[in-house]
Every structure is written in structure tokens, then in C-alpha cells.
Write an enzyme that holds these catalytic residues in place. Sequence first.
Site, PDB file in Angstrom:
ATOM      1  N   ASP A 153      -7.159  -7.785   3.998  1.00 17.52           N
ATOM      2  CA  ASP A 153      -6.336  -8.669   3.171  1.00 17.52           C
ATOM      3  C   ASP A 153      -5.861  -9.909   3.920  1.00 17.52           C
ATOM      4  O   ASP A 153      -5.318 -10.838   3.315  1.00 17.52           O
ATOM      5  CB  ASP A 153      -5.111  -7.920   2.637  1.00 17.52           C
ATOM      6  CG  ASP A 153      -5.483  -6.933   1.547  1.00 17.52           C
ATOM      7  OD1 ASP A 153      -6.494  -7.174   0.853  1.00 17.52           O
ATOM      8  OD2 ASP A 153      -4.777  -5.926   1.388  1.00 17.52           O
ATOM      9  N   GLY A 169      -5.134  -3.832  -8.189  1.00 20.15           N
ATOM     10  CA  GLY A 169      -6.376  -3.140  -7.901  1.00 20.15           C
ATOM     11  C   GLY A 169      -6.158  -1.829  -7.175  1.00 20.15           C
ATOM     12  O   GLY A 169      -6.766  -0.805  -7.502  1.00 20.15           O
ATOM     13  N   GLN A 187      -9.161   2.483  -0.648  1.00 27.12           N
ATOM     14  CA  GLN A 187      -8.931   2.795  -2.052  1.00 27.12           C
ATOM     15  C   GLN A 187      -9.843   3.919  -2.515  1.00 27.12           C
ATOM     16  O   GLN A 187      -9.400   4.853  -3.194  1.00 27.12           O
ATOM     17  CB  GLN A 187      -9.140   1.547  -2.902  1.00 27.12           C
ATOM     18  CG  GLN A 187      -8.106   0.458  -2.668  1.00 27.12           C
ATOM     19  CD  GLN A 187      -8.384  -0.790  -3.491  1.00 27.12           C
ATOM     20  OE1 GLN A 187      -9.360  -0.854  -4.240  1.00 27.12           O
ATOM     21  NE2 GLN A 187      -7.523  -1.786  -3.373  1.00 27.12           N
ATOM     22  N   ARG A 215     -12.738 -14.576  -2.461  1.00 28.57           N
ATOM     23  CA  ARG A 215     -11.903 -15.201  -1.434  1.00 28.57           C
ATOM     24  C   ARG A 215     -12.711 -15.986  -0.413  1.00 28.57           C
ATOM     25  O   ARG A 215     -12.202 -16.954   0.161  1.00 28.57           O
ATOM     26  CB  ARG A 215     -11.029 -14.129  -0.754  1.00 28.57           C
ATOM     27  CG  ARG A 215      -9.925 -13.625  -1.663  1.00 28.57           C
ATOM     28  CD  ARG A 215      -9.077 -12.533  -1.051  1.00 28.57           C
ATOM     29  NE  ARG A 215      -7.952 -12.219  -1.933  1.00 28.57           N
ATOM     30  CZ  ARG A 215      -7.154 -11.171  -1.786  1.00 28.57           C
ATOM     31  NH1 ARG A 215      -7.344 -10.319  -0.786  1.00 28.57           N
ATOM     32  NH2 ARG A 215      -6.156 -10.968  -2.637  1.00 28.57           N
ATOM     33  N   SER A 226       0.828  -1.215   0.000  1.00 26.98           N
ATOM     34  CA  SER A 226       0.000   0.000   0.000  1.00 26.98           C
ATOM     35  C   SER A 226       0.857   1.256   0.000  1.00 26.98           C
ATOM     36  O   SER A 226       0.594   2.207  -0.747  1.00 26.98           O
ATOM     37  CB  SER A 226      -0.922  -0.002   1.221  1.00 26.98           C
ATOM     38  OG  SER A 226      -1.853  -1.049   1.165  1.00 26.98           O
ATOM     39  N   SER A 241     -13.558   1.701   2.546  1.00 26.14           N
ATOM     40  CA  SER A 241     -12.578   1.415   1.494  1.00 26.14           C
ATOM     41  C   SER A 241     -11.495   2.478   1.495  1.00 26.14           C
ATOM     42  O   SER A 241     -11.762   3.644   1.178  1.00 26.14           O
ATOM     43  CB  SER A 241     -13.253   1.371   0.120  1.00 26.14           C
ATOM     44  OG  SER A 241     -12.285   1.278  -0.906  1.00 26.14           O
TER      45      SER A 241
END
Length: 446
Positions: free
Chosen positions: A325, A101, A175, A356, A31, A173
Site C-alpha cells: 500500500d 476491498g 486478503q 496505481r 487492517s 495476498s
Amino acid sequence: MALADPIASGGLRAAPSPRLKGRIRVPGDKSISHRALILGAMANGQTRIDGLLEADDVLASAGAMRAFGADVERIETGQWVVEGSGAFTEPAGVIDCGNAGTGVRLIMGAAAGFDLAATFTGDASLRDRPMDRILAPLSLMGARWIARAGGYLPLTVHGGRLRAVDYAPPQPSAQVKSAVLLAGLNADGQTSVVEALATRDHTERMLLAFGARVEVEQAGAGRIVRLEGGQKLKGAAVRVPGDPSSAAFPIVAALITPNSEVTVEGVLLNLSRTGLLETLREMGADIDIADVREDGGESVGDVTARSSRLRGVTVPPGRAPAMIDEYPILAVAAAFAEGTTVMRGIGELRIKESDRIARMATGLAACGVEAREEREGLLVNGAGHRGVRGGALAASGGDHRIAMAFLVLGLGAGEPVGVDEAGMIVTSFPGFRELLAGLGATIEPS
């Protein structure tokens, strides 16, 4: 440029290990590595990066920054220099972000702030991952885009002349938050992101390091992050600590393998990233953290894990942003625990590199572990002292974290465990196999 280690495109097989022991250092945090390259390219002047993760995902971001006009140079292993001009220029070709991503979503946010058009694509896995959660706030800010139905890559973003926005992401999020903040740097007015649950804060920390003015206000379990548009970044020195998501694999391997003690040095201990360590300790894991210090604006320390008798727990859903993650490797730890481990509020895992939740449930069942899927959850009934049978071939779905999780499971199981694909491990953890082999693990081509 490809710097990844040469794992064959076929599968790998992990055999039960009698013991894991040693001190290691995992690659730099993915990250932070993405953000260092992107902010370095947006800034005026030179940015020097120490400890950059040289994995395929990050190398794709480095290539993208070159395409947007920055001079990006590798000096030696982990040492990179970025010369930015303060603005992105329109790329001559399509930006291929590979499997990254995080990379593509943050880069789209950054690019949207400039008067240009940029087309993004990626590998088959990335092209199947929705981008609508990024496109929604960028559209509110005035960016225009052309994409496949549903907001999938390849897509073209037309940026520039953005207006500030007050945005509350519908799901936690980092992101989305980061994409909005990067776009907000070049928007008219003050941009704010309101988080119901706080997510990792690397973007806010790094913006400060690059000279931006950022306000962060705690709001219950969440945060409000604000910044004014029109700010100019200045090149900075960035030191990248060890990736806690990568450290999770040798840590759990030590917990589930008899007579083991493994220390992972220099691990990032940012509170927005320590959810797995907190959960493992609640499960009874023997984990120590030593030599905690500040390095490059982040807290880091040395994490030691020893063989432990684990028990099932219910993981608070609100903890998910701090360990999203790490749920695949947590499911492996849960397989060796006494009782049931309940993981809910993790629907985000269904739109990662693979589904996942489904991949872990199917693979665990093949290894003799009871696992039950929910729409946004996974329940694992651990084998405890009886041990995990293993003896299966898990389908990774082209997902690096699924592949590594089942290889770790094989180290503690009664019979070897294989994964059908392993080449994608280099997207986040180059040297994974060799590092574990140095601790005493047997992981071989299958």
C-alpha cells in the site's frame, strides 16, 4: 453512521512548505480494525476495541457485522464494543462494503463458513475490482457463489458445510490468506495456506488472541499457516496501533520538505509492515525509531523523520508484500531522490482502488518527473537536488492513496500540486488534511 471529516467532494491543493515540525499520532491501523470487528462478531461474548479506525472503509465493516447479527456499538472516539454470538445469521438485505476491498474479501471468507446466503456489493470502484482470487479457494472449500462474469460485485455467496483445503495462493495476498483461514474456522478438517512470500500476519496474531489454535511454520521466504476447523472464538480486548500506511504520508512529507522534523507516535512496527521504512533508510532517509514496545500483541514505536537527501534504489520484489500500500508514497520520495528508483513485482497495484502504477506515472510526469511504467513495475528517475517542478493537477481516479501521495508531493515541490478529488481520503485517513496542517502544511480546497 458517518464519522468522517467533512472534506468537500471537490479537489485539494497543496502548496510548497518551508518547514514541517511536530509530533502527531495517526489513526488506527485499517487492517487490524477490519479484523477486530470481524473476529469480534464471529466470537462468543464481548470484544472491546481501543483505537478503532473510524474511517469509511471500517465503518462499512461495522455495518456488515450488524447485518450478520452482531451487536456493534461505538462508545466514544475509537472505543467500540462488539457482542458476538459465535455465528453469523443470514442478513436481511444486501451487504454494502463501500470502498473496502479488505473488508469485503475477509467478510466473504468468514460468511462462507456459515449456512447462509449473503449478497455483497460496494461503490463503483469496488465493483470494478475482481473477487475471483477469493472465490477460487472458497469454491474449493465447497462454497457456492453467483456473480457477474469475472467474479465482480455484486455477488452472492452460499456458505456452510465447508471442507478444509490446502491452498497456495498464486500471488502473495494477505486478503486471500485471511479469507481462507476465516472460512477454515468452520470447515471440516485442517485448513492450511502455503505462502511463497510471507504477507502481513495480523489475522494469525488476532486469531490467537481470540483463543484459536493456529500453527505458523516458516518456509524459506514464506510461511505455512494451519488451523483446525470447528474452533470457537472467545471475545477479546484489542488495542489498535497507528497505521503504518497512514504514517507513511507525514514521514515522506518530512523527508522531502526543507528543515523538517516530524515524529509519528505509536506506529505499528510489525515486520510484515515495515518494508517502506527499510526502503527509505536504504535511500538515505534520516529516520529514527524510539520507544519500541509491545502493545496489544503487536510491536509499536515512535518514528521520527527529518529532511533528507535521498538516492534512488532498486526495491527487492520480495519486499512488496510488506509495503504494497506504500508504493504510491514511495514513488513520491523517489521523485525527490538522486538517480532512478526501480519498483518491480508490484502488479497487484493495477487492481487496487485504481491502477496505481498508471496513476503515479501519469501524475509524476505532469509534475516534471520522469516515470516509466512496466506491466508489473514502475521506474522513477528522481529530480534530486534540482527539485520537483510540481504545478500540476493530478487525477486521483477516486483512489485515496493516490490523492494523498500527490498532496504530499506538493509540499516539497517548486509549485503547488492539486488533486481533482479528495473526498475519498476519509476511507482510510480521516483528519489527514488537519493533521498535516498542524505540522505547518498548507492544503486548501482547490
